[in-house]
Design a protein around this motif. Structure first.
Motif, short mmCIF file in Angstrom:
data_model
loop_
_atom_site.label_atom_id
_atom_site.label_comp_id
_atom_site.label_asym_id
_atom_site.label_seq_id
_atom_site.Cartn_x
_atom_site.Cartn_y
_atom_site.Cartn_z
N GLU A 106 0.57 -1.16 -0.10
CA GLU A 106 -0.22 -0.10 -0.20
C GLU A 106 0.09 1.43 -0.11
O GLU A 106 1.84 1.75 0.62
CB GLU A 106 -0.82 -0.44 1.07
N GLY A 374 -14.81 -4.88 0.30
CA GLY A 374 -14.33 -3.71 1.34
C GLY A 374 -14.98 -3.57 2.39
O GLY A 374 -17.18 -3.53 2.41
N GLY A 378 -12.22 -1.57 7.15
CA GLY A 378 -10.76 -1.02 7.11
C GLY A 378 -10.20 -2.48 6.47
O GLY A 378 -8.55 -2.56 6.49
N LEU A 380 -9.60 -5.63 3.39
CA LEU A 380 -10.44 -5.61 1.66
C LEU A 380 -10.42 -7.55 2.14
O LEU A 380 -9.13 -8.18 2.06
CB LEU A 380 -9.53 -5.48 0.69
N ALA A 405 -6.04 -1.61 5.32
CA ALA A 405 -6.29 -0.41 5.15
C ALA A 405 -5.24 0.32 6.27
O ALA A 405 -5.88 0.14 7.36
CB ALA A 405 -7.15 0.20 5.31
N ILE A 430 -14.07 0.88 4.07
CA ILE A 430 -13.81 1.01 2.51
C ILE A 430 -15.02 1.42 1.42
O ILE A 430 -15.69 -0.16 1.48
CB ILE A 430 -13.27 -0.18 2.36
N TYR A 431 -15.57 2.33 1.42
CA TYR A 431 -16.52 2.46 1.25
C TYR A 431 -16.13 2.48 -0.82
O TYR A 431 -17.45 2.19 -1.47
CB TYR A 431 -17.08 4.23 0.96
N HIS A 433 -13.40 0.93 -4.33
CA HIS A 433 -12.39 0.25 -4.40
C HIS A 433 -12.13 0.05 -6.00
O HIS A 433 -13.82 -0.74 -6.55
CB HIS A 433 -11.85 -0.98 -3.77
N THR A 444 -8.25 2.45 -3.11
CA THR A 444 -8.96 1.89 -2.19
C THR A 444 -9.23 3.09 -1.19
O THR A 444 -8.57 3.73 -1.31
CB THR A 444 -8.56 1.04 -0.93
N GLY A 446 -12.56 5.70 1.82
CA GLY A 446 -12.81 5.74 2.24
C GLY A 446 -12.84 6.73 3.08
O GLY A 446 -12.76 7.95 2.88
N TYR A 457 -9.52 7.98 4.17
CA TYR A 457 -9.12 7.56 3.86
C TYR A 457 -8.81 7.13 1.89
O TYR A 457 -9.37 7.40 1.52
CB TYR A 457 -8.82 5.56 4.05
#
Length: 462
Positions: A106, A374, A378, A380, A405, A430-431, A433, A444, A446, A457
């Motif tokens: 990441e 997601g 936080g 995946l 995340a 995570i809204y 991705h 990703t 959110g 994020y």
């Protein structure tokens, strides 16, 4: 990963024509048949059988197998030399390989005081566009790591604070010539030309409340859904639009970009729905699937734009996202599991239980046979549709693939929530991705899950 039907450059047979490969192929098929015949502790309700399990391959089939190379080096060399050989590559293999070998790393993205990223799309191999809760449309450059703001489009009705609640959706048409996203007022839709992101038009008078989601049917037709339980059909044809004219004095003073104002072709009430939250286009069955917050799934005929049916989902709470596979399979994200639905009957095929209770599924997408999920914690998760289980790591035994995340950014929040906030380990939801076209990079984004918290994020996995 790849298949290349080789042609001999010298002699009668290509270099990959090794008879011992047939025995290895038979051994693998025999082991696979034994695994399938093994009786499970709990028998399945629905089982399929392959006709080829007990049949030997014909000489023609054996010749085809021996003439086919599955080596990626042969595929690249054949493509570079522009040889007249039949070749293909599985685009989903790259992302599967990277995930199972823990190669995704990441790179956090600093967004300042922006509040919650709701939607995102890759514009190209280096740019990502995303919309936020604070009504900002942003573009992130992967190479320069800079974030630029795109001006949102106002309508003719003037400002109204009640209709500004963020940009919840952004979609690119199949030819990558248009971007549809939320406008300055959340009940309108803004259309931009690609790749320049010049404003083209704004869609008005289709919805009275927030637009939650949208999808393209083809290069011209777009469908949108809203909290007002309405479904609107839009046609974007630049040849039929009327653009405002600027006087010569105005042109001398300043060059102002102009855009047209369009109305929907049709607006339908979704019967039996309460606040439509998400929708997707099923190309295989030519239908539009909608998800409402009262736990119903609704289907519209994409050709006639008529509602076909509605079905109550089983014990479905907080269903806020939906995804559709290429073959038509639906995936609906709920509070603690992901529901897989048969597109023909909308019957539940499987409940994919989350490995973390109460995490909440906030986003879902298909990448080949891999369902990417997601969560609100936080993380995946990746579910293999063919294997019927979560994707397992090849570097660590008995461990599933999970991407965690980073913390992101959290601003001030109400004093009454300080104690509760300090007692828990904060992780962003995570809204959204999205994969790039190659499948080897994942964006990703959110922010905080509670509505009262302000923060964001975003990160690039590559």
């Amino acid at each position: 990963m790849s298949k290349t039907v080789k042609r001999p450059t010298a002699g009668v047979r290509p270099s990959c024509y090794i008879p011992a490969r047939l025995e290895e192929r038979r051994t693998r098929a025999r082991i696979l048949r034994q695994e399938r015949r093994r009786k499970p502790d709990k028998p399945d309700d629905f089982v399929t059988y392959e006709d080829s399990d007990s049949e030997e391959e014909t000489p023609a089939q054996q010749h085809q197998v021996l003439s086919t190379s599955f080596n990626f080096v042969d595929y690249v060399r054949s493509r570079e030399s522009d040889l007249r050989e039949e070749r293909s590559v599985d685009p989903a293999y790259a992302s599967r390989h990277i995930l199972t070998h823990d190669m995704f790393k990441e790179t956090p993205i600093s967004l300042g005081n922006i509040n919650k990223v709701f939607c995102s799309q890759w514009l190209s191999n280096r740019q990502v566009v995303f919309g936020t809760k604070c009504n900002k449309l942003m573009v992130y450059d992967v190479n320069t790591r800079k974030v630029d703001a795109i001006p949102t489009l106002p309508n003719n009705r003037g400002a109204s604070p009640d209709t500004q609640c963020g940009i919840h959706a952004c979609q690119i048409n199949p030819s990558h010539s248009l971007l549809a996203t939320g406008a300055r007022h959340s009940a309108d839709i803004a259309f931009y030309r690609l790749p320049t992101l010049d404003p083209l038009c704004i869609g008005e008078n289709g919805h009275r409340d927030w637009v939650f989601d949208m999808c393209w049917l083809d290069d011209q037709f777009l469908v949108s859904c809203s909290r007002d339980t309405k479904v609107a059909l839009w046609r974007i044809n630049e040849e039929t639009m009327e653009f405002p004219t600027i006087s010569k004095e105005g042109e001398e003073q300043e060059t102002v970009p102009t855009y047209a104002h369009v109305n929907p072709v049709s607006v339908k009430e979704c019967r039996g729905a309460q606040k439509i939250r998400a929708l997707c286009f099923n190309k295989e069955y030519r239908e539009i699937a909608l998800l409402s917050l009262n736990g119903y799934m609704h289907l519209f005929n994409a050709e006639t734009f008529a509602q076909k049916l509605s079905r109550k989902l089983p014990n479905c709470q907080e269903n806020v996202c939906i995804a559709c596979q290429t073959n038509g399979l639906y995936a609906v994200g709920c509070r603690s599991y992901t529901l897989l639905l048969d597109p023909r009957t909308l019957q539940a095929v499987k409940k994919v239980a989350s490995r973390y209770s109460g995490c909440g599924i906030r986003s879902a997408s298909f990448q080949g046979n891999i369902l990417t999920i997601g969560t609100g914690l936080g993380m995946l998760m990746f579910y293999d549709i063919r294997a019927g289980k979560y994707l397992e790591s090849q570097t660590s035994a008995s461990r599933t693939v999970v991407l965690k995340a980073s913390r992101g950014y959290v601003a001030q929040f109400p004093e009454e929530e300080i104690d509760n906030f300090q007692q828990i380990k904060y992780t962003p939801a995570i809204y959204t991705h999205c994969y790039d076209s190659s499948g080897i990079r994942l964006f990703t984004a959110g922010g905080p899950l509670p509505a009262t918290l302000i923060g964001n994020y975003a990160g690039i996995w590559q």
